[in-house]
Write a protein that holds these residues in place. Structure first.
Motif, PDB file in Angstrom:
ATOM      1  N   PHE A 133      33.157   3.469  60.210  1.00  0.00           N
ATOM      2  CA  PHE A 133      34.123   2.370  60.289  1.00  0.00           C
ATOM      3  C   PHE A 133      34.950   2.470  61.561  1.00  0.00           C
ATOM      4  O   PHE A 133      35.003   3.502  62.227  1.00  0.00           O
ATOM      5  CB  PHE A 133      35.026   2.341  59.058  1.00  0.00           C
ATOM      6  N   ILE A 134      35.602   1.368  61.892  1.00  0.00           N
ATOM      7  CA  ILE A 134      36.557   1.309  62.984  1.00  0.00           C
ATOM      8  C   ILE A 134      37.828   0.641  62.471  1.00  0.00           C
ATOM      9  O   ILE A 134      37.818  -0.025  61.429  1.00  0.00           O
ATOM     10  CB  ILE A 134      36.006   0.516  64.194  1.00  0.00           C
TER      11      ILE A 134
ATOM     12  N   VAL B 140      37.137   9.911  51.081  1.00  0.00           N
ATOM     13  CA  VAL B 140      37.515  10.771  52.201  1.00  0.00           C
ATOM     14  C   VAL B 140      37.351  10.000  53.504  1.00  0.00           C
ATOM     15  O   VAL B 140      36.280   9.447  53.774  1.00  0.00           O
ATOM     16  CB  VAL B 140      36.647  12.043  52.237  1.00  0.00           C
ATOM     17  N   LEU B 141      38.413   9.935  54.296  1.00  0.00           N
ATOM     18  CA  LEU B 141      38.362   9.331  55.622  1.00  0.00           C
ATOM     19  C   LEU B 141      38.396  10.459  56.643  1.00  0.00           C
ATOM     20  O   LEU B 141      39.286  11.320  56.589  1.00  0.00           O
ATOM     21  CB  LEU B 141      39.529   8.377  55.840  1.00  0.00           C
TER      22      LEU B 141
ATOM     23  N   GLY C 176      46.527   9.755  60.990  1.00  0.00           N
ATOM     24  CA  GLY C 176      46.035   8.814  61.994  1.00  0.00           C
ATOM     25  C   GLY C 176      44.614   8.340  61.782  1.00  0.00           C
ATOM     26  O   GLY C 176      44.093   7.592  62.613  1.00  0.00           O
ATOM     27  N   ILE C 177      43.993   8.703  60.677  1.00  0.00           N
ATOM     28  CA  ILE C 177      42.592   8.345  60.463  1.00  0.00           C
ATOM     29  C   ILE C 177      42.424   6.919  59.938  1.00  0.00           C
ATOM     30  O   ILE C 177      41.371   6.300  60.085  1.00  0.00           O
ATOM     31  CB  ILE C 177      41.911   9.345  59.493  1.00  0.00           C
ATOM     32  N   GLY C 178      43.476   6.361  59.305  1.00  0.00           N
ATOM     33  CA  GLY C 178      43.382   4.987  58.814  1.00  0.00           C
ATOM     34  C   GLY C 178      43.755   4.791  57.354  1.00  0.00           C
ATOM     35  O   GLY C 178      43.555   3.711  56.802  1.00  0.00           O
ATOM     36  N   LYS C 179      44.347   5.807  56.716  1.00  0.00           N
ATOM     37  CA  LYS C 179      44.701   5.692  55.291  1.00  0.00           C
ATOM     38  C   LYS C 179      45.737   4.594  55.062  1.00  0.00           C
ATOM     39  O   LYS C 179      45.602   3.767  54.150  1.00  0.00           O
ATOM     40  CB  LYS C 179      45.230   7.025  54.759  1.00  0.00           C
ATOM     41  N   THR C 180      46.773   4.574  55.889  1.00  0.00           N
ATOM     42  CA  THR C 180      47.817   3.556  55.721  1.00  0.00           C
ATOM     43  C   THR C 180      47.279   2.168  56.062  1.00  0.00           C
ATOM     44  O   THR C 180      47.649   1.175  55.425  1.00  0.00           O
ATOM     45  CB  THR C 180      49.036   3.897  56.594  1.00  0.00           C
ATOM     46  N   GLN C 181      46.388   2.064  57.050  1.00  0.00           N
ATOM     47  CA  GLN C 181      45.759   0.778  57.370  1.00  0.00           C
ATOM     48  C   GLN C 181      45.006   0.242  56.144  1.00  0.00           C
ATOM     49  O   GLN C 181      45.056  -0.950  55.841  1.00  0.00           O
ATOM     50  CB  GLN C 181      44.777   0.953  58.534  1.00  0.00           C
ATOM     51  N   PHE C 182      44.306   1.135  55.469  1.00  0.00           N
ATOM     52  CA  PHE C 182      43.572   0.769  54.255  1.00  0.00           C
ATOM     53  C   PHE C 182      44.549   0.272  53.189  1.00  0.00           C
ATOM     54  O   PHE C 182      44.328  -0.758  52.538  1.00  0.00           O
ATOM     55  CB  PHE C 182      42.804   1.999  53.746  1.00  0.00           C
TER      56      PHE C 182
END
Length: 343
Positions: A315-316, A290-291, A108-114
């Motif tokens: 980041f957001i 690392v996120l 849920g930290i944003g890896k897939t969004q990236f």
């Protein structure tokens, strides 16, 4: 290069067919045998074996390079810009071609969004800063969302995605595979290699390998070591095809018996999370991002890079994907760069 197929090495067809008939399919298969063993297996003269091995060795072994040529190659090498100005500047242009880049972080930290944003950037026309290519997206966790990807595209590139049919065209350039197991992933890699070479693929994303071996590698060391083949294959594919390969990795709780290596030195910090997949995987990647989240703020850290200092950017996650709050970043000192926070 050890996994390069013998059929792609320009050998005379009769010899190539003999290798295939004896199930000697890769350079590694051939070079693991002596010339006399190959003579016996293929039933041909020594001169033919010597000629074939010479050709296989020539294609497989990397050529010598001077320090000057390596420096010039690095300066002139290609990158896939992430659209995050501060990060792109640190990485001398973005995600580099020809190597593995790893995104590590908790769920849920944003890896897939990236990854979704990178897939769009690779598919965009060159005139808009993209690579005008196809993307292979290996989605092992069923997190890929076409709807979310199009939303990111519309918010990030409205001048493109509002054109009639453009959203469909961009989505059509991204090929999604969903292997259900490590064995299915292994079987698909050879076909992926052919697709990369034949269909103008400009980016390969694996999101993620860790999920395929979750619960296995911690309990059974030989299963973890079996990832060595996948590491070698992906590294060779990146180098040979000269495309960026991005792999996401999960985190796990650090156990008291975990080894700590020089570039993972904790400096006395009490770490609770470490990257999964182990030390062999960590050494195989060239770039590790690392996120994490600390005190309610998300950060992306350049934890491993041959060209960038350890640095962190807040980041957001917005409707247009990941956005940096500052392009300046903060240089991170000591062992903190390897800590993974989730709070």
């Amino acid at each position: 290069m050890a996994n390069k197929l013998i059929t792609e090495m320009g050998l005379p067809k009769p010899i190539s067919n003999l290798f295939a008939a004896r199930n000697i399919l890769t350079a590694k298969d051939a070079l693991s045998l002596t010339e006399f063993e190959l003579m016996e297996l293929l039933d041909v003269e020594l001169s033919q074996i010597t000629s074939a091995i010479s050709r296989i060795t020539e294609v497989t072994c990397p050529p010598y390079q001077t320090a000057q040529s390596l420096m010039e190659e690095r300066v002139g090498s290609e990158h896939l810009a992430t659209g995050l100005s501060g990060l792109d500047k640190c990485l001398c242009g973005g995600i580099p071609f020809g190597v593995l880049t790893e995104l590590v972080g908790p769920a849920g930290i944003g890896k897939t969004q990236f990854c979704l944003k990178l897939a769009l950037l690779a598919a965009l026309p060159v005139s808009y800063g993209g690579l005008s290519g196809r993307v292979i997206y290996i989605d092992t966790e069923a997190k890929f969302s076409s709807k979310r990807m199009i939303e990111i595209g519309i918010k990030s590139f409205p001048e493109i995605f509002h054109l009639d049919g453009m959203a469909e065209e961009m989505a059509g350039r991204i090929l999604v595979l969903r292997p259900a197991s490590l064995s299915e992933f292994t079987e698909s890699l050879q076909q992926i290699q052919l697709s990369v070479l034949q269909h103008q693929v400009k980016l390969l994303i694996v999101d993620s390998v860790a999920s395929l071996v979750s619960g296995e590698y911690e309990k059974d060391a030989p299963k973890q070591n079996s990832l060595g083949w996948h590491i070698s294959f992906l590294k060779s594919l990146a180098e040979f095809s000269r495309i960026p390969i991005v792999v996401t990795n999960q985190v796990r709780s650090q156990s008291s018996g975990d080894a700590v290596y020089s570039f993972q030195d904790t400096g006395g910090l009490e770490l609770h999370l470490v990257a999964a997949l182990g030390i062999h995987w960590a050494h195989a990647v060239t770039i590790r991002l690392v996120l994490e989240a600390s005190s309610g703020q998300r950060y992306i850290k350049v934890a491993k890079s041959p060209i960038s200092p350890p640095i962190a950017f807040p980041f957001i996650v917005t409707s247009s994907g990941i956005s940096l709050l500052s392009d300046d970043g903060t240089e991170v000192e000591g062992a903190e760069i390897n800590a993974i926070h989730c709070q």
